[in-house]
Motif scaffolding. Structure first.
Motif, PDB file in Angstrom:
ATOM      1  N   SER A 114      13.005   6.139   2.104  1.00  0.00           N
ATOM      2  CA  SER A 114      11.735   5.412   2.218  1.00  0.00           C
ATOM      3  C   SER A 114      11.387   5.002   3.643  1.00  0.00           C
ATOM      4  O   SER A 114      10.226   4.770   3.967  1.00  0.00           O
ATOM      5  CB  SER A 114      11.787   4.141   1.358  1.00  0.00           C
ATOM      6  OG  SER A 114      12.703   3.206   1.900  1.00  0.00           O
TER       7      SER A 114
ATOM      8  N   ARG B 148       0.820  -1.213   0.000  1.00  0.00           N
ATOM      9  CA  ARG B 148       0.000   0.000   0.000  1.00  0.00           C
ATOM     10  C   ARG B 148       0.854   1.262   0.000  1.00  0.00           C
ATOM     11  O   ARG B 148       2.009   1.257   0.436  1.00  0.00           O
ATOM     12  CB  ARG B 148      -0.923   0.012   1.215  1.00  0.00           C
ATOM     13  CG  ARG B 148      -0.188   0.048   2.538  1.00  0.00           C
ATOM     14  CD  ARG B 148      -1.057  -0.410   3.702  1.00  0.00           C
ATOM     15  NE  ARG B 148      -0.376  -0.248   4.985  1.00  0.00           N
ATOM     16  CZ  ARG B 148       0.500  -1.120   5.460  1.00  0.00           C
ATOM     17  NH1 ARG B 148       0.848  -2.180   4.765  1.00  0.00           N
ATOM     18  NH2 ARG B 148       1.059  -0.916   6.647  1.00  0.00           N
ATOM     19  N   ILE B 149       0.253   2.335  -0.483  1.00  0.00           N
ATOM     20  CA  ILE B 149       0.887   3.654  -0.443  1.00  0.00           C
ATOM     21  C   ILE B 149       0.660   4.245   0.942  1.00  0.00           C
ATOM     22  O   ILE B 149      -0.472   4.291   1.435  1.00  0.00           O
ATOM     23  CB  ILE B 149       0.293   4.572  -1.528  1.00  0.00           C
ATOM     24  CG1 ILE B 149       0.623   4.023  -2.925  1.00  0.00           C
ATOM     25  CG2 ILE B 149       0.819   5.991  -1.376  1.00  0.00           C
ATOM     26  CD1 ILE B 149      -0.089   4.745  -4.050  1.00  0.00           C
TER      27      ILE B 149
ATOM     28  N   VAL C  25       2.795   2.494  -9.948  1.00  0.00           N
ATOM     29  CA  VAL C  25       2.418   3.774  -9.337  1.00  0.00           C
ATOM     30  C   VAL C  25       3.225   4.907  -9.976  1.00  0.00           C
ATOM     31  O   VAL C  25       2.675   5.967 -10.324  1.00  0.00           O
ATOM     32  CB  VAL C  25       2.641   3.746  -7.813  1.00  0.00           C
ATOM     33  CG1 VAL C  25       2.402   5.134  -7.201  1.00  0.00           C
ATOM     34  CG2 VAL C  25       1.726   2.720  -7.148  1.00  0.00           C
TER      35      VAL C  25
ATOM     36  N   VAL D 179       8.857   6.751  -6.791  1.00  0.00           N
ATOM     37  CA  VAL D 179       8.298   5.965  -5.690  1.00  0.00           C
ATOM     38  C   VAL D 179       9.413   5.314  -4.882  1.00  0.00           C
ATOM     39  O   VAL D 179      10.242   4.574  -5.429  1.00  0.00           O
ATOM     40  CB  VAL D 179       7.328   4.884  -6.206  1.00  0.00           C
ATOM     41  CG1 VAL D 179       6.762   4.079  -5.034  1.00  0.00           C
ATOM     42  CG2 VAL D 179       6.191   5.524  -7.001  1.00  0.00           C
TER      43      VAL D 179
ATOM     44  N   GLU E 103       2.119  10.268   0.032  1.00  0.00           N
ATOM     45  CA  GLU E 103       1.939  10.546  -1.394  1.00  0.00           C
ATOM     46  C   GLU E 103       1.799  12.030  -1.690  1.00  0.00           C
ATOM     47  O   GLU E 103       1.225  12.785  -0.903  1.00  0.00           O
ATOM     48  CB  GLU E 103       0.686   9.809  -1.880  1.00  0.00           C
ATOM     49  CG  GLU E 103       0.440   9.848  -3.361  1.00  0.00           C
ATOM     50  CD  GLU E 103      -0.738   8.967  -3.774  1.00  0.00           C
ATOM     51  OE1 GLU E 103      -0.799   8.587  -4.951  1.00  0.00           O
ATOM     52  OE2 GLU E 103      -1.599   8.666  -2.909  1.00  0.00           O
TER      53      GLU E 103
ATOM     54  N   ALA F 228       5.139  -0.802  -7.227  1.00  0.00           N
ATOM     55  CA  ALA F 228       5.646   0.565  -7.076  1.00  0.00           C
ATOM     56  C   ALA F 228       5.923   1.207  -8.430  1.00  0.00           C
ATOM     57  O   ALA F 228       5.645   2.398  -8.630  1.00  0.00           O
ATOM     58  CB  ALA F 228       6.912   0.551  -6.224  1.00  0.00           C
TER      59      ALA F 228
ATOM     60  N   LYS G 262       1.698   8.082 -12.249  1.00  0.00           N
ATOM     61  CA  LYS G 262       1.966   9.481 -11.920  1.00  0.00           C
ATOM     62  C   LYS G 262       2.630  10.198 -13.100  1.00  0.00           C
ATOM     63  O   LYS G 262       2.322  11.356 -13.394  1.00  0.00           O
ATOM     64  CB  LYS G 262       2.837   9.572 -10.668  1.00  0.00           C
ATOM     65  CG  LYS G 262       2.091   9.182  -9.382  1.00  0.00           C
ATOM     66  CD  LYS G 262       2.979   9.284  -8.161  1.00  0.00           C
ATOM     67  CE  LYS G 262       2.182   9.001  -6.899  1.00  0.00           C
ATOM     68  NZ  LYS G 262       1.106   9.995  -6.641  1.00  0.00           N
TER      69      LYS G 262
ATOM     70  N   ALA H 256       5.606   9.062  -4.108  1.00  0.00           N
ATOM     71  CA  ALA H 256       4.896   8.207  -3.163  1.00  0.00           C
ATOM     72  C   ALA H 256       5.901   7.344  -2.407  1.00  0.00           C
ATOM     73  O   ALA H 256       7.011   7.098  -2.880  1.00  0.00           O
ATOM     74  CB  ALA H 256       3.880   7.316  -3.874  1.00  0.00           C
ATOM     75  N   THR H 257       5.497   6.900  -1.238  1.00  0.00           N
ATOM     76  CA  THR H 257       6.231   5.872  -0.506  1.00  0.00           C
ATOM     77  C   THR H 257       5.311   4.675  -0.350  1.00  0.00           C
ATOM     78  O   THR H 257       4.135   4.821   0.035  1.00  0.00           O
ATOM     79  CB  THR H 257       6.679   6.371   0.878  1.00  0.00           C
ATOM     80  OG1 THR H 257       7.554   7.488   0.705  1.00  0.00           O
ATOM     81  CG2 THR H 257       7.403   5.278   1.644  1.00  0.00           C
ATOM     82  N   VAL H 258       5.827   3.501  -0.661  1.00  0.00           N
ATOM     83  CA  VAL H 258       5.052   2.257  -0.607  1.00  0.00           C
ATOM     84  C   VAL H 258       5.594   1.370   0.507  1.00  0.00           C
ATOM     85  O   VAL H 258       6.807   1.209   0.650  1.00  0.00           O
ATOM     86  CB  VAL H 258       5.128   1.512  -1.961  1.00  0.00           C
ATOM     87  CG1 VAL H 258       4.663   0.062  -1.827  1.00  0.00           C
ATOM     88  CG2 VAL H 258       4.299   2.239  -3.010  1.00  0.00           C
TER      89      VAL H 258
END
Length: 361
Positions: A252, A71-72, A99, A112, A75, A96, A103, A80-82
């Motif tokens: 991250s 999951r994110i 994602v 990401v 953001e 990732a 974007k 984003a960070t997953v």
């Protein structure tokens, strides 16, 4: 040492079944197998099905979650960070990258960072996902500490690969995919299975002396950064590796430097480690955010053609474009099969027996 050749389908089905036995969904098992088989097809044997037993052992130690909630957790429009929830990096990293691509489709680029993941296979697999969308792909990951920084004998960094992938027109994409150490650890594992020494400058023993035998690495030695030693530019490899570690893990919230969790199951992660699991960093950039894609591809083709025709030192050895050897290997292995050394086959069959699966034949 002998080689046994298997068809792509045979290895793919075997690998999928192993991941399913670990509890992965059909979708995740197929994706994870695809990443490993892609490595074998492209001739990167150190990151293909030879790695499968390592994932199984980590799963047995409950260090891999076969049913992760990826999951994110943070953001913005372009970043984003997953959280990979301790899932297979083979599954987390493609999530990732998707994602990042989404974007980039909206805003021109997507970046990401990933934490709480595991070994993600070949970086090129993930970077090529962006190329398929006419984007430039970027994939980094930190890894188990095996590499000593310049002037040290202590393992502080992983082999920390870095990959760029660029689309082209009539030519295949240019793929720069490399470890930031003198060699990937998998190459030492292969050399050890084959009973061979490694080239001078790859490793040092526990006291920092030059070493040639892969066993020296297991006996407390370390890999060297790209460049080998200070006189040959190891500070550059150290700098590249540090960049990968910071972008993948410090950014991250993953474990970084010497705290990155080991890929081998017999070693436990260090206590009180900062961050969670391994980290990755994935990026996608739309080419048409800079210029029309067809213009770029045309110039890429011209770039490739000119470099391929650079004046050779030896007429029998022309310049090799990054990604070219892997493409040639893939063409050959799709037709003639994938060769595995007997030691790898034995390891895979041992795992098959443990999981109640049919052996490779």
């Amino acid at each position: 040492m002998e080689f046994i050749t298997f068809s792509e389908d045979t290895l793919r089905n075997f690998t999928e079944n192993v991941f399913k036995k670990m509890g992965c969904s059909d979708e995740h098992a197929q994706l994870a197998a695809d990443v490993l088989i892609k490595a074998d097809l492209r001739g990167i044997d150190s990151h293909g099905v030879a790695r499968l037993t390592g994932y199984v052992r980590l799963w047995e130690k409950k260090r891999i979650n076969p049913t992760p909630n990826i999951r994110i957790v943070h953001e913005t429009a372009t970043t984003a960070t997953v959280d990979g929830d301790a899932g297979l990096g083979l599954v987390v990293a493609p999530f990732a990258m998707k994602v990042a691509i989404e974007k980039a489709e909206k805003y021109g680029s997507g970046w990401v960072a990933v934490k709480n993941s595991n070994h993600f296979g070949i970086a090129g697999y993930h970077a090529l996902m962006a190329v398929e969308k006419d984007m430039i792909g970027y994939a980094l990951t930190n890894a188990s500490p095996l590499v000593a920084p310049t002037f040290s004998s202590e393992r502080m960094l992983g082999t920390n690969p870095i990959c760029y992938a660029f689309p082209a027109g009539k030519f295949p994409p240019v793929i720069v995919d490399m470890a930031t150490s003198t060699a990937a650890n998998g190459k030492l594992e292969i050399a050890q299975r084959q009973g061979k020494n490694v080239p001078e400058g790859w490793i040092q023993d526990k006291d920092g002396n030059a070493a040639l035998h892969p066993a020296d690495l297991k006996n407390g030695g370390s890999l060297l950064p790209l460049g080998s030693d200070r006189e040959h530019g190891s500070h550059k490899g150290f700098g590249l590796s540090a960049t990968v570690d910071i972008l993948s893990a410090v950014l991250s919230g993953a474990s970084y430097g010497p705290w990155a969790p080991p890929f081998v199951a017999f070693m436990d992660p260090l206590p009180n480690q900062p961050g969670e699991g391994l980290g990755h960093f994935l990026g996608a950039m739309r080419v048409d955010g800079f210029r029309p894609i067809e213009d770029f591809k045309s110039n890429m083709d011209n770039w490739i053609e000119r470099f391929k025709n650079a004046k050779p030192i030896d007429e029998n050895q022309k310049v090799i474009i990054p990604g070219e050897p892997e493409l040639e290997a893939e063409k050959d292995r799709k037709i003639n099969g994938i060769p595995l050394i007997d030691a790898v086959v034995n390891d895979l069959n041992e795992v098959a027996g443990k999981l109640g699966l049919q052996s490779l034949k």
